[in-house]
Every structure is written in structure tokens, then in C-alpha cells.
Design a protein around this motif. Structure first.
Motif, PDB file in Angstrom:
ATOM      1  N   HIS A   4       0.719  -1.364   0.089  1.00  0.00           N
ATOM      2  CA  HIS A   4       0.018   0.047  -0.089  1.00  0.00           C
ATOM      3  C   HIS A   4       0.842   1.157   0.080  1.00  0.00           C
ATOM      4  CE1 HIS A   4      -3.924   1.608   0.220  1.00  0.00           C
ATOM      5  NE2 HIS A   4      -3.339   2.760   1.130  1.00  0.00           N
ATOM      6  N   SER A   5       2.092   1.172   0.721  1.00  0.00           N
ATOM      7  CA  SER A   5       2.849   2.402   0.563  1.00  0.00           C
ATOM      8  C   SER A   5       3.227   2.824  -0.796  1.00  0.00           C
ATOM      9  CB  SER A   5       4.039   2.076   1.505  1.00  0.00           C
ATOM     10  OG  SER A   5       5.041   1.007   0.978  1.00  0.00           O
ATOM     11  N   LYS A   6       3.405   1.844  -1.893  1.00  0.00           N
ATOM     12  CA  LYS A   6       3.714   2.316  -3.216  1.00  0.00           C
ATOM     13  C   LYS A   6       2.442   3.078  -3.679  1.00  0.00           C
ATOM     14  CE  LYS A   6       4.235  -2.190  -4.128  1.00  0.00           C
ATOM     15  NZ  LYS A   6       4.575  -3.382  -4.803  1.00  0.00           N
ATOM     16  N   TRP A   7       1.338   2.649  -3.130  1.00  0.00           N
ATOM     17  CA  TRP A   7       0.068   3.479  -3.795  1.00  0.00           C
ATOM     18  C   TRP A   7       0.147   4.760  -3.149  1.00  0.00           C
ATOM     19  CZ3 TRP A   7      -1.972   2.208  -7.908  1.00  0.00           C
ATOM     20  CH2 TRP A   7      -1.948   1.051  -8.471  1.00  0.00           C
ATOM     21  N   ALA A 214      -0.472  -4.181 -15.511  1.00  0.00           N
ATOM     22  CA  ALA A 214      -0.312  -2.936 -14.400  1.00  0.00           C
ATOM     23  C   ALA A 214      -0.284  -1.669 -15.087  1.00  0.00           C
ATOM     24  CB  ALA A 214       1.045  -3.147 -13.863  1.00  0.00           C
ATOM     25  N   LYS A 215       0.064  -1.396 -16.134  1.00  0.00           N
ATOM     26  CA  LYS A 215      -0.084  -0.095 -17.042  1.00  0.00           C
ATOM     27  C   LYS A 215      -1.362   0.025 -17.302  1.00  0.00           C
ATOM     28  CE  LYS A 215       4.636  -0.469 -18.919  1.00  0.00           C
ATOM     29  NZ  LYS A 215       5.336  -0.737 -20.410  1.00  0.00           N
ATOM     30  N   GLN A 216      -2.129  -0.809 -17.537  1.00  0.00           N
ATOM     31  CA  GLN A 216      -3.698  -0.614 -18.002  1.00  0.00           C
ATOM     32  C   GLN A 216      -4.393  -0.211 -16.779  1.00  0.00           C
ATOM     33  OE1 GLN A 216      -4.544  -4.485 -20.413  1.00  0.00           O
ATOM     34  NE2 GLN A 216      -5.465  -2.906 -21.603  1.00  0.00           N
ATOM     35  N   VAL A 217      -4.115  -0.635 -15.580  1.00  0.00           N
ATOM     36  CA  VAL A 217      -4.691  -0.620 -14.537  1.00  0.00           C
ATOM     37  C   VAL A 217      -4.543   0.723 -14.151  1.00  0.00           C
ATOM     38  CG1 VAL A 217      -5.033  -1.118 -11.832  1.00  0.00           C
ATOM     39  CG2 VAL A 217      -5.099  -3.142 -13.791  1.00  0.00           C
ATOM     40  N   SER A 235      -8.531   0.211  -5.162  1.00  0.00           N
ATOM     41  CA  SER A 235      -8.088  -1.011  -5.887  1.00  0.00           C
ATOM     42  C   SER A 235      -7.525  -1.909  -5.159  1.00  0.00           C
ATOM     43  CB  SER A 235      -7.378  -0.784  -7.229  1.00  0.00           C
ATOM     44  OG  SER A 235      -6.966  -1.830  -7.945  1.00  0.00           O
ATOM     45  N   ASN A 236      -7.855  -3.275  -5.412  1.00  0.00           N
ATOM     46  CA  ASN A 236      -7.211  -4.375  -4.753  1.00  0.00           C
ATOM     47  C   ASN A 236      -5.672  -4.884  -5.688  1.00  0.00           C
ATOM     48  OD1 ASN A 236      -8.726  -5.800  -6.755  1.00  0.00           O
ATOM     49  ND2 ASN A 236      -8.997  -7.466  -5.559  1.00  0.00           N
ATOM     50  N   VAL A 237      -5.422  -3.938  -6.611  1.00  0.00           N
ATOM     51  CA  VAL A 237      -4.354  -4.424  -7.441  1.00  0.00           C
ATOM     52  C   VAL A 237      -2.891  -4.483  -6.711  1.00  0.00           C
ATOM     53  CG1 VAL A 237      -3.711  -2.134  -8.203  1.00  0.00           C
ATOM     54  CG2 VAL A 237      -3.044  -4.053  -9.452  1.00  0.00           C
ATOM     55  N   ASP A 238      -2.211  -5.595  -7.111  1.00  0.00           N
ATOM     56  CA  ASP A 238      -0.827  -5.805  -6.422  1.00  0.00           C
ATOM     57  C   ASP A 238       0.073  -5.744  -7.338  1.00  0.00           C
ATOM     58  OD1 ASP A 238       1.293  -6.368  -4.880  1.00  0.00           O
ATOM     59  OD2 ASP A 238       0.874  -8.333  -4.067  1.00  0.00           O
ATOM     60  N   ILE A 239       1.078  -4.818  -7.391  1.00  0.00           N
ATOM     61  CA  ILE A 239       1.964  -4.557  -8.609  1.00  0.00           C
ATOM     62  C   ILE A 239       3.438  -5.061  -7.946  1.00  0.00           C
ATOM     63  CG2 ILE A 239       3.148  -3.089 -10.299  1.00  0.00           C
ATOM     64  CD1 ILE A 239       0.527  -1.454 -10.252  1.00  0.00           C
ATOM     65  N   PRO A 240       4.083  -5.879  -8.297  1.00  0.00           N
ATOM     66  CA  PRO A 240       5.493  -6.095  -8.072  1.00  0.00           C
ATOM     67  C   PRO A 240       6.456  -5.287  -7.695  1.00  0.00           C
ATOM     68  CG  PRO A 240       4.634  -8.004  -9.306  1.00  0.00           C
ATOM     69  CD  PRO A 240       3.630  -6.931  -9.415  1.00  0.00           C
ATOM     70  N   ASP A 241       7.399  -4.885  -6.965  1.00  0.00           N
ATOM     71  CA  ASP A 241       8.248  -3.912  -6.928  1.00  0.00           C
ATOM     72  C   ASP A 241       9.019  -3.758  -8.098  1.00  0.00           C
ATOM     73  OD1 ASP A 241       7.840  -3.225  -4.191  1.00  0.00           O
ATOM     74  OD2 ASP A 241       9.025  -4.449  -3.423  1.00  0.00           O
ATOM     75  N   GLU A 242       9.512  -4.854  -8.952  1.00  0.00           N
ATOM     76  CA  GLU A 242      10.079  -4.843 -10.120  1.00  0.00           C
ATOM     77  C   GLU A 242       9.404  -4.112 -11.140  1.00  0.00           C
ATOM     78  OE1 GLU A 242       8.808  -9.101  -9.712  1.00  0.00           O
ATOM     79  OE2 GLU A 242       9.606  -7.279  -8.393  1.00  0.00           O
ATOM     80  N   VAL A 243       8.100  -4.268 -11.393  1.00  0.00           N
ATOM     81  CA  VAL A 243       7.108  -3.693 -12.385  1.00  0.00           C
ATOM     82  C   VAL A 243       7.062  -2.387 -12.002  1.00  0.00           C
ATOM     83  CG1 VAL A 243       4.804  -4.047 -13.291  1.00  0.00           C
ATOM     84  CG2 VAL A 243       6.011  -6.166 -12.706  1.00  0.00           C
ATOM     85  N   MET A 244       6.667  -1.878 -10.897  1.00  0.00           N
ATOM     86  CA  MET A 244       6.394  -0.620 -10.181  1.00  0.00           C
ATOM     87  C   MET A 244       7.653   0.215 -10.519  1.00  0.00           C
ATOM     88  SD  MET A 244       4.242   1.305  -9.134  1.00  0.00           S
ATOM     89  CE  MET A 244       3.209   0.474  -7.961  1.00  0.00           C
TER      90      MET A 244
END
Length: 248
Positions: A4-7, A214-217, A235-244
Motif C-alpha cells: 500500500h505504501s507504493k500507492w 499494471a499499466k492498464q490498471v 483498488s486491490n491490484v498488487d504490482i510487484p516492486d520490479e514492475v512498479m
């Protein structure tokens, strides 16, 4: 809760851009007006109004603007009547997206929000379709450089916090919504600076997505957030660190 901190980081970056465009002021003024209408114009007895005023001050909104918004809410000044309404739907890969709005025209807003879902690869669903996935919680983000985990845990748990986790270079503290003010005060009393402090909607489960989805979301969420009637998007999306790292 994980991630969540990424968000929070994305949200703060976007908030800075919104301030430049004047959008954040508009959203906060609406929230102050509705909060004052529903719970009265005294922030000491109206937690929702108190939180909204805090957000306004953090974004450097002039006091005159805050006072006018309160008076419009209490009826001391004429103003637009806003209604609270939420819209639920799904993004790519079945990610749940919950949108909270304040509007003076529900039919117009519903049509425009549905159009955004459709154009950005999602689909709007009926009431109750995804709301059950989210819980109203207090969330605080504190940089790990500010305080040790043990000391922070002592402060927040004694104030009523439910959990503390570490996400990268930040601690995330969660609490029941009704304990938000107590935890916030405990942190302030101990002079613990927060990167973020808000009452939010946290998902009970998350859906992990790859780079393309992830980009679409994110594009869908950003388009929804840009709508003038939208106050919050969850949202309940979970984006891995490497993707973020590649898309943030």
C-alpha cells in the motif's frame, strides 16, 4: 495490505500535480462542504470535517476558502448541493476498483464514469459487486529513517493501532477508522512525522498483475481520478516492486 505504501507514493506525486491544476482544491472544497452539511461546522465535534480541513491545510488552501466551504455546507452561504455516490467495477485481470464521488448530477456522473471504465479496458458493475472486498481503515505511512520499528510499535499499539508492517523504506500502520484520531494524536505527541495519514479503504485480498496489465490498471485509475466528481479511487491490484520501478 502489502504494497500500500507504493500507492501512497503514487498518490502523493499525483496530489502535487493536482494542486498545480487546481483539482485538489476542488475535491477538498467539496469534501469540506459535504462534511459540514452532514456533521455540522465545528471540526471539534465532526471528525470528518476535521480530517478534510487537515487535508486542505496540508495543500496550502487559504483559510478563507475553508471557511466559505464550511458555511456553504451549513447553509450560511448559498452553494451547490452535492450527493455522495459510489461506483464499482473491474479493471484488467479482474482487479476490483471502487470509486467514491461527490456530484450535483448523479445521472451525468454515472454515464461519464461508465465511459471511462469502457474506454480504459475495464467494466462498471452493480452496487455491492466489489465493495465487500474493502474495509474502512486508518492508514499511516512513516519513513523507516524517522524512528525504529520497536519504538513506533510501542507508540501506535498503545493508541489502538491494529497492525504495523514494513514495506521497503516505510512502515505502514493500520487501525480501525474510529481509532484514527487517537493514533494520529499519539504520533504527533511523540513528534513522529508521517509521510501519509488518512482514512482509506484497504482491500482484504489483492490480485497480482504483470507489467502490461499494471499499466492498464494505472491508466484506468488515473483517468477515474482525473474526473472532477471523483474523490477517491481504491483498488486491490498488487504490482510487484520490479514492475512498479519500470512504470512509476
Amino acid at each position: 495490505m502489502s504494497g500500500h505504501s507504493k500507492w501512497a507514493t503514487i498518490k502523493h506525486k499525483k496530489a502535487a500535480a493536482d494542486t498545480k491544476r487546481g483539482k485538489l482544491f476542488t475535491k477538498v472544497i467539496k469534501e469540506i462542504t459535504v462534511a459540514a452539511k452532514s456533521g455540522g461546522g465545528n471540526p471539534d465535534t465532526n471528525p470528518r470535517l476535521r480530517t478534510a480541513i487537515g487535508t486542505a491545510k496540508e495543500s496550502n488552501m487559504p483559510q478563507d476558502n475553508i471557511d466559505r466551504a464550511i458555511k456553504k455546507g451549513t447553509g450560511e452561504l448559498p452553494g451547490t448541493v452535492y450527493e455522495e455516490v459510489s461506483y464499482e467495477g473491474y479493471g484488467p485481470q479482474g482487479v476490483a476498483i471502487y470509486v467514491q464521488c461527490l456530484t450535483d448530477n448523479k445521472n451525468r456522473t454515472a454515464s461519464e464514469i461508465r465511459s471511462i471504465y469502457d474506454k480504459k479496458g475495464g467494466n462498471m458493475a452493480g452496487a455491492g459487486s466489489v465493495a465487500w472486498i474493502f474495509e474502512k481503515k486508518g492508514l499511516f505511512v512513516v519513513a523507516t529513517s524517522v524512528i525504529s520499528e520497536d519504538k513506533l510499535m510501542d507508540i501506535v499499539l498503545s493508541a489502538g493501532a491494529e497492525d504495523l508492517t514494513t514495506e521497503g523504506e516505510a512502515y505502514e500502520v493500520t487501525c480501525a477508522a474510529h481509532d484514527f484520531e487517537a493514533v494520529k494524536k499519539a504520533l504527533a505527541d511523540q513528534k513522529v512525522a508521517t509521510s501519509s495519514a488518512e482514512i482509506t479503504m484497504l482491500p482484504k485480498n489483492r490480485i497480482k498483475v504483470g507489467a502490461d496489465n499494471a499499466k492498464q490498471v494505472l491508466n484506468l485509475i488515473e483517468a477515474l481520478e482525473d474526473h472532477e466528481d471523483v474523490q477517491n479511487v481504491y483498488s486491490n491490484v498488487d504490482i510487484p516492486d520490479e514492475v512498479m520501478k519500470d512504470i512509476a
